[in-house]
Design a protein around this motif. Sequence first.
Motif, PDB file in Angstrom:
ATOM      1  N   UNK A   6      -0.570  -5.249 -15.415  1.00 29.74           N
ATOM      2  CA  UNK A   6       0.807  -6.076 -15.344  1.00 29.74           C
ATOM      3  C   UNK A   6       0.583  -7.085 -14.421  1.00 29.74           C
ATOM      4  N   UNK A   7       1.531  -8.322 -14.736  1.00 30.95           N
ATOM      5  CA  UNK A   7       1.571  -9.382 -14.167  1.00 30.95           C
ATOM      6  C   UNK A   7       2.612  -9.538 -13.163  1.00 30.95           C
ATOM      7  N   UNK A  17       9.641  -0.898   0.815  1.00 26.73           N
ATOM      8  CA  UNK A  17      10.720  -1.648   0.440  1.00 26.73           C
ATOM      9  C   UNK A  17      10.955  -2.820   0.503  1.00 26.73           C
ATOM     10  N   UNK A  18       9.880  -3.686   0.501  1.00 33.13           N
ATOM     11  CA  UNK A  18      10.076  -5.102   0.491  1.00 33.13           C
ATOM     12  C   UNK A  18       8.935  -5.609  -0.600  1.00 33.13           C
ATOM     13  N   UNK A  19       9.154  -6.831  -1.295  1.00 32.49           N
ATOM     14  CA  UNK A  19       8.371  -7.236  -2.340  1.00 32.49           C
ATOM     15  C   UNK A  19       7.440  -7.967  -1.360  1.00 32.49           C
ATOM     16  N   UNK A  20       6.392  -7.814  -2.217  1.00 31.31           N
ATOM     17  CA  UNK A  20       4.989  -8.631  -1.658  1.00 31.31           C
ATOM     18  C   UNK A  20       4.343  -9.380  -2.644  1.00 31.31           C
ATOM     19  N   UNK A  21       3.340 -10.591  -2.519  1.00 31.20           N
ATOM     20  CA  UNK A  21       2.678 -11.050  -3.189  1.00 31.20           C
ATOM     21  C   UNK A  21       1.378 -10.602  -3.238  1.00 31.20           C
ATOM     22  N   UNK A  53      -2.455 -12.416  -9.297  1.00 27.82           N
ATOM     23  CA  UNK A  53      -1.206 -12.480 -10.045  1.00 27.82           C
ATOM     24  C   UNK A  53      -0.979 -11.048 -10.842  1.00 27.82           C
ATOM     25  N   UNK A  54      -1.924 -10.239 -10.868  1.00 25.12           N
ATOM     26  CA  UNK A  54      -1.890  -8.932 -11.565  1.00 25.12           C
ATOM     27  C   UNK A  54      -2.487  -7.999 -10.884  1.00 25.12           C
TER      28      UNK A  54
END
Length: 82
Positions: A6-7, A17-21, A53-54
């Motif tokens: 998944x990308x 509960x937080x988006x991360x890179x 990125x994946x």
Amino acid sequence: MNDFILYSHDATFLYDNRAFNTREGLFNKDTVIGLNHNDDTIALGILADISDNSITFSSTLGSVRCINRIIFSDITYARDQT
């Protein structure tokens, strides 16, 4: 088990509960992940690899078409080394 990739443009990756890179490199192989459609956990998966990125993972799912959120955990799958 099936293998998937998944990308970051296909799903939101969340931890605590937080988006991360994915470039942050917070997780290792065999981390348990929740495979979600919005707030519903559809299945669990096991992280195989994480890149800029994946993510690549294994799961019992037949398809990841509806998965739009990946919840990373603090749990690591301990494989039998025998």
